[in-house]
Design an enzyme around this catalytic site. Structure first.
Site, PDB file in Angstrom:
ATOM      1  CD  GLU A 327      23.228  -8.341  41.486  1.00  0.00           C
ATOM      2  OE1 GLU A 327      23.664  -9.031  42.246  1.00  0.00           O
ATOM      3  OE2 GLU A 327      22.002  -8.817  40.924  1.00  0.00           O
ATOM      4  CB  CYS A 328      22.808  -6.399  34.855  1.00  0.00           C
ATOM      5  SG  CYS A 328      22.754  -6.636  33.049  1.00  0.00           S
ATOM      6  N   GLY A 329      21.233  -4.015  34.706  1.00  0.00           N
ATOM      7  CA  GLY A 329      20.152  -2.841  34.765  1.00  0.00           C
ATOM      8  C   GLY A 329      20.380  -2.098  35.792  1.00  0.00           C
TER       9      GLY A 329
END
Length: 432
Positions: A327-329
């Site tokens: 997720e994201c990072g």
């Protein structure tokens, strides 16, 4: 002592909700009172401050990502073991994702909690009476137990504010004096020891400011509430073990605690959680599923690149069909590069922070087999975003499609959206 529970709301963003919340939480903890923190909305950074202030994990209560029964259940579960439950609100008291929906006020009505209203008194005095009166009467069922003022300049200033409170018909519970040192530390810190020390120093200053001029005993008396009773649901004995490795360090720490608990208490699988650090560890835990949450990989790109062993281990795990959620990072870490720094190379895209522009908003994520809810918040962008098709369509709060993809390569699934799956089955993504 009597049990107390309440929401700290404010007239608008920037009033100092986090300062007041953290100072009050720490002041109560130092009285040996068990404080349970909560956060209204999807924010996963304020919750880290709460945990430092109280020693307890802070739980998100979000009316977009969660159903009302789920919100009540989560609050009840954690409130049942606390002396005082404090919910830090979001933005202004009535500001939600759609008018008042998802606001601090909305959450207060769901949970039937009293509200302590924080008012920024800088550059105003007796006029705040009209503001307080308006907040008290704008929604008929808004239960404002008392007001605390922030950024008060002097005792004379406070006397005028008290008079305004009386005429507005709301009890005044004290104030926080104007203090330039009470500026919240950068939210872009990660969880390094240095960052935690900065958080703790700020919390200590906030505690002193709150304890000096806020009537904490009166606040607790006005917000006394019957304590919740919670019974655990028994788990089936025949659940299959599922080994889950969760990245958690300075670079990866945007985690909703209830997501992890949902994996542990999955109806079909007994989630066995092992945390690891992509920065510091060179051996990947034995796992059936790797969860790479969001965080600050851009601040630690050099350290992540330097850990060749971990990058190779994750790349090999994915190549051998291992299941990964990024997720994201976490997704950025799975890419080829981050601004020229080598990452895991699982996904064919590259990521950059250059010309960073904020993208944020709630998301409804529709796959072929399931619907999830989450929140997108990032400054980075993918330079090769179209190299993989999206396995899902995402929508904003108004139901309009957004072009944020959910990538799938083999058993690796990745997206910019931070998903909340505590009342949904995230394992459906792999048909587990």
């Amino acid at each position: 002592m009597n049990h107390a529970a309440f929401i700290i709301a404010a007239t608008h963003s920037g009033c100092g909700k986090t300062t007041f919340s953290l100072g009050l939480m720490r002041a109560l903890r130092e009285r040996n009172i068990r404080v349970q923190p909560f956060k209204c909305g999807p924010d996963y950074i304020d919750t880290q401050f709460h945990a430092v202030a109280t020693g307890s994990p802070s739980i998100n209560l979000d009316a977009f990502m969660c159903s009302e029964p789920h919100i009540k259940q989560q609050f009840c579960k954690y409130d049942a073991t606390a002396n005082v439950s404090i919910v830090e609100g979001v933005m202004g008291m009535f500001d939600g994702y759609a008018k008042e929906q998802g606001s601090s006020y909305h959450l207060a009505t769901i949970l039937q909690l009293p509200i302590v209203l924080l008012v920024n008194a800088a550059s105003t005095a007796y006029s705040v009476g009209a503001t307080i009166y308006g907040f008290r009467h704008f929604m008929a069922d808004a239960n404002i137990s008392g007001v605390v003022f922030n950024r008060v300049g002097s005792e004379n200033h406070y006397a005028l504010l008290q008079e305004a409170c009386r005429e507005a018909g709301v009890e005044c519970l004290g104030y926080i004096a104007k203090d330039k040192t009470l500026e919240t530390p950068s939210r872009h810190l990660g969880l390094s020891l240095d960052a935690k020390e900065k958080m703790n120093d700020f919390i200590e200053r906030a505690k002193e400011a709150v304890a000096m001029h806020v009537d904490i005993d009166r606040l607790l008396k006005l917000t006394t509430k019957e304590q919740s009773v919670y019974a655990n649901t028994p788990m089936a004995h025949d659940r299959q073990p599922l080994r889950i490795a969760v990245a958690q360090d300075e670079a990866f720490n945007f985690i909703y605690p209830e997501n992890i608990e949902a994996l542990q208490n999955h109806p079909r699988h007994r989630g066995i959680i092992t945390c690891f650090s992509p920065i510091h560890d060179d051996v990947l835990p034995t796992a059936d599923l790797i969860y790479l949450p969001g965080g600050y990989p851009e601040l630690y790109a050099h350290e992540l690149e330097k850990n060749h062993a971990m990058r190779h281990a994750i790349h090999t795990f994915a190549a051998n069909g291992g299941k990964i959620l990024g997720e994201c990072g976490g997704m950025i870490y799975l890419c080829q590069q981050l601004d020229g720094k080598e990452m895991c190379g699982v996904l064919p895209m590259r990521c950059t922070m250059n010309n960073a522009k904020l993208t944020l908003g709630y998301r409804r994520v529709e796959t072929k087999d399931a619907v999830f809810y989450g929140h997108e918040f990032h400054y980075s962008q993918l330079t090769d975003a179209s190299l993989l098709p999206s396995m899902a369509q995402q929508y904003n709060v108004k139901g309009k499609p957004v072009d944020t993809p959910v990538y799938r390569q083999g058993n690796t699934i990745a997206t910019y959206t931070h998903l909340y799956w505590a009342e949904r089955d995230i394992l459906k993504l792999w048909n587990l």
